[in-house]
Write a protein that holds these residues in place. Structure first.
Motif, mmCIF file in Angstrom:
data_model
loop_
_atom_site.group_PDB
_atom_site.id
_atom_site.type_symbol
_atom_site.label_atom_id
_atom_site.label_comp_id
_atom_site.label_asym_id
_atom_site.label_seq_id
_atom_site.Cartn_x
_atom_site.Cartn_y
_atom_site.Cartn_z
ATOM 1 N N ILE A 249 0.808 -1.205 0.000
ATOM 2 C CA ILE A 249 0.000 0.000 0.000
ATOM 3 C C ILE A 249 0.847 1.264 0.000
ATOM 4 C CG2 ILE A 249 -0.195 0.175 2.510
ATOM 5 C CD1 ILE A 249 -3.118 1.020 2.104
ATOM 6 N N PHE A 250 2.044 1.194 0.572
ATOM 7 C CA PHE A 250 2.912 2.355 0.589
ATOM 8 C C PHE A 250 3.707 2.404 -0.698
ATOM 9 C CE2 PHE A 250 2.881 1.684 5.381
ATOM 10 C CZ PHE A 250 1.827 2.562 5.549
ATOM 11 N N PRO A 251 3.523 3.430 -1.549
ATOM 12 C CA PRO A 251 4.225 3.503 -2.828
ATOM 13 C C PRO A 251 5.656 3.964 -2.653
ATOM 14 C CG PRO A 251 2.866 5.451 -2.551
ATOM 15 C CD PRO A 251 2.619 4.571 -1.355
ATOM 16 N N THR A 252 6.442 3.808 -3.715
ATOM 17 C CA THR A 252 7.818 4.263 -3.712
ATOM 18 C C THR A 252 7.967 5.423 -4.657
ATOM 19 O OG1 THR A 252 8.453 2.884 -5.547
ATOM 20 C CG2 THR A 252 8.573 1.891 -3.374
ATOM 21 N N ASP A 253 9.084 6.116 -4.558
ATOM 22 C CA ASP A 253 9.377 7.190 -5.495
ATOM 23 C C ASP A 253 9.829 6.594 -6.809
ATOM 24 O OD1 ASP A 253 8.876 9.022 -3.519
ATOM 25 O OD2 ASP A 253 10.985 9.156 -2.893
ATOM 26 N N GLY A 254 9.492 7.250 -7.920
ATOM 27 C CA GLY A 254 9.943 6.786 -9.229
ATOM 28 C C GLY A 254 9.095 5.642 -9.724
ATOM 29 N N GLY A 255 9.555 5.048 -10.815
ATOM 30 C CA GLY A 255 8.764 4.022 -11.470
ATOM 31 C C GLY A 255 9.051 2.628 -10.981
ATOM 32 N N GLU A 256 10.127 2.410 -10.233
ATOM 33 C CA GLU A 256 10.489 1.068 -9.831
ATOM 34 C C GLU A 256 10.058 0.825 -8.403
ATOM 35 O OE1 GLU A 256 14.529 -0.299 -11.679
ATOM 36 O OE2 GLU A 256 14.725 1.734 -10.994
ATOM 37 N N ASP A 257 9.545 -0.330 -8.126
ATOM 38 C CA ASP A 257 9.152 -0.694 -6.786
ATOM 39 C C ASP A 257 10.315 -1.392 -6.117
ATOM 40 O OD1 ASP A 257 7.960 -1.370 -4.487
ATOM 41 O OD2 ASP A 257 6.168 -2.226 -5.385
ATOM 42 N N LEU B 246 17.250 -2.297 3.463
ATOM 43 C CA LEU B 246 15.843 -2.468 3.815
ATOM 44 C C LEU B 246 14.925 -2.568 2.609
ATOM 45 C CD1 LEU B 246 15.616 0.029 6.826
ATOM 46 C CD2 LEU B 246 16.013 -2.439 6.875
ATOM 47 N N THR B 247 15.481 -2.820 1.432
ATOM 48 C CA THR B 247 14.663 -3.033 0.252
ATOM 49 C C THR B 247 14.607 -4.521 -0.076
ATOM 50 O OG1 THR B 247 16.597 -2.687 -1.175
ATOM 51 C CG2 THR B 247 15.216 -0.770 -0.719
ATOM 52 N N GLY B 248 13.685 -4.889 -0.948
ATOM 53 C CA GLY B 248 13.571 -6.288 -1.358
ATOM 54 C C GLY B 248 12.341 -6.972 -0.815
ATOM 55 N N VAL B 249 11.681 -6.323 0.167
ATOM 56 C CA VAL B 249 10.438 -6.845 0.727
ATOM 57 C C VAL B 249 9.470 -5.676 0.850
ATOM 58 C CG1 VAL B 249 11.645 -8.652 2.018
ATOM 59 C CG2 VAL B 249 11.146 -6.465 3.128
ATOM 60 N N PRO B 250 8.169 -5.942 1.035
ATOM 61 C CA PRO B 250 7.219 -4.834 1.202
ATOM 62 C C PRO B 250 7.620 -3.914 2.352
ATOM 63 C CG PRO B 250 6.051 -6.876 0.831
ATOM 64 C CD PRO B 250 7.490 -7.246 1.006
ATOM 65 N N PHE B 251 7.456 -2.621 2.139
ATOM 66 C CA PHE B 251 7.843 -1.629 3.142
ATOM 67 C C PHE B 251 7.056 -1.813 4.435
ATOM 68 C CE2 PHE B 251 7.922 3.011 4.491
ATOM 69 C CZ PHE B 251 9.196 2.925 5.012
ATOM 70 N N THR B 252 5.811 -2.266 4.315
ATOM 71 C CA THR B 252 4.998 -2.497 5.502
ATOM 72 C C THR B 252 5.615 -3.567 6.407
ATOM 73 O OG1 THR B 252 3.673 -3.927 4.060
ATOM 74 C CG2 THR B 252 2.800 -1.751 4.549
ATOM 75 N N LEU B 253 6.249 -4.561 5.815
ATOM 76 C CA LEU B 253 6.915 -5.602 6.595
ATOM 77 C C LEU B 253 8.136 -5.032 7.304
ATOM 78 C CD1 LEU B 253 7.183 -8.557 7.433
ATOM 79 C CD2 LEU B 253 8.423 -8.993 5.302
ATOM 80 N N MET C 191 13.971 -13.510 3.283
ATOM 81 C CA MET C 191 12.601 -13.335 2.794
ATOM 82 C C MET C 191 12.559 -12.753 1.387
ATOM 83 S SD MET C 191 10.823 -11.610 6.139
ATOM 84 C CE MET C 191 11.255 -12.107 7.807
ATOM 85 N N LYS C 192 13.643 -12.114 0.939
ATOM 86 C CA LYS C 192 13.618 -11.379 -0.325
ATOM 87 C C LYS C 192 13.239 -12.232 -1.540
ATOM 88 C CE LYS C 192 16.757 -7.733 1.182
ATOM 89 N NZ LYS C 192 17.990 -6.961 0.904
ATOM 90 N N PRO C 193 13.733 -13.470 -1.651
ATOM 91 C CA PRO C 193 13.330 -14.275 -2.816
ATOM 92 C C PRO C 193 11.831 -14.533 -2.882
ATOM 93 C CG PRO C 193 15.288 -15.208 -1.791
ATOM 94 C CD PRO C 193 14.774 -14.158 -0.858
ATOM 95 N N LEU C 194 11.134 -14.464 -1.746
ATOM 96 C CA LEU C 194 9.701 -14.725 -1.715
ATOM 97 C C LEU C 194 8.903 -13.599 -2.366
ATOM 98 C CD1 LEU C 194 9.376 -16.017 1.970
ATOM 99 C CD2 LEU C 194 9.599 -17.381 -0.116
ATOM 100 N N PHE C 195 9.525 -12.423 -2.479
ATOM 101 C CA PHE C 195 8.795 -11.262 -2.983
ATOM 102 C C PHE C 195 9.258 -10.820 -4.360
ATOM 103 C CE2 PHE C 195 8.465 -11.081 1.626
ATOM 104 C CZ PHE C 195 7.100 -10.880 1.798
ATOM 105 N N VAL C 196 10.120 -11.615 -5.001
ATOM 106 C CA VAL C 196 10.544 -11.287 -6.361
ATOM 107 C C VAL C 196 9.428 -11.637 -7.323
ATOM 108 C CG1 VAL C 196 12.173 -11.802 -8.212
ATOM 109 C CG2 VAL C 196 12.985 -11.612 -5.852
#
Length: 220
Positions: free
Chosen positions: A39-47, A71-78, A134-139
């Motif tokens: 739900i929390f968006p990121t800046d720019g076009g890439e998530d 702290l990237t690679g998973v949802p920001f909420t997590l 956890m990062k591979p789970l969110f690719v």
């Protein structure tokens, strides 16, 4: 039980209690399908929160800082949830062992502010290590769109190609893809001619191909 309630509802632990409460509500709604996990968006076009992508180490702004901290690679909420949980635990223990005996309100707030900053500082590297597995789970893997082939080289595989009919082959990194191609009206090319894909027509499911020279003029 009374001491526990007093600690989590008093400064500085109350700050983490509020954040945890908000995140708990969020996760309940996410489980029920009412909120998207990103739900929390990121800046720019890439998530950058969904996938661990390569970015410039000097990338400015908030996202660049998060990437530097790992702290990237998973949802920001997590990320926020884990930081809040670790910060809550640290703050609670310090409040129970150190701040409870302190009688001065001003001193409690001064020390409490330091506890908040210190708890966050400690939580960040711990969170960075916890989210690594956890990062591979969110690719997310996306199938290429046919429009992605615009600009690629296409080799004519049919006897010829014109405005009405033609088959071409495009390299995709695996097996060559056979596609329906067309030329601008009045142009015909023979088998084996290397052309460039200029556009894709989704209604006809065909690609328009042009010569390299015309393609360079088109993009220049």
């Amino acid at each position: 039980m009374a001491d526990f309630t007093d600690i989590i509802s008093s400064y500085p632990t109350s700050v983490f209690t509020v954040v945890l409460g908000i995140m708990l509500v969020f996760w309940i709604f996410a489980i029920l399908g009412m909120f998207d996990i990103d739900i929390f968006p990121t800046d720019g076009g890439e998530d950058l929160f969904e996938a661990d992508v390569e970015v410039d180490a000097e990338m400015p702004g908030f996202i660049g800082l998060l990437h530097t901290l790992g702290l990237t690679g998973v949802p920001f909420t997590l990320v926020i949830s884990i930081i809040a949980l670790i910060g809550f635990t640290i703050s609670y223990l310090i409040s129970a062992w150190i701040l409870m005996p302190v009688g001065s309100s001003i001193l409690r707030y001064l020390i409490g502010s330091g506890v908040i900053l210190g708890s966050i500082a400690i939580s960040i590297p711990i969170t960075a290590q916890l989210i690594k597995p956890m990062k591979p789970l969110f690719v997310k893997h996306y199938a290429p769109s046919k429009r992605d082939y615009v600009g690629h080289v296409c080799v004519v595989t049919s006897a010829s190609v014109n405005n009405d009919f033609g088959i071409g082959s495009v390299e995709t990194g695996g097996s060559p893809l056979q596609i329906d191609i067309r030329t601008p009206e009045g142009e015909t090319y023979q088998k084996g001619t290397a052309l460039r894909i200029a556009s894709y027509d989704p209604q006809q499911d065909t690609f328009e191909v042009i010569t390299e020279e015309k393609f360079q003029q088109l993009v220049s």
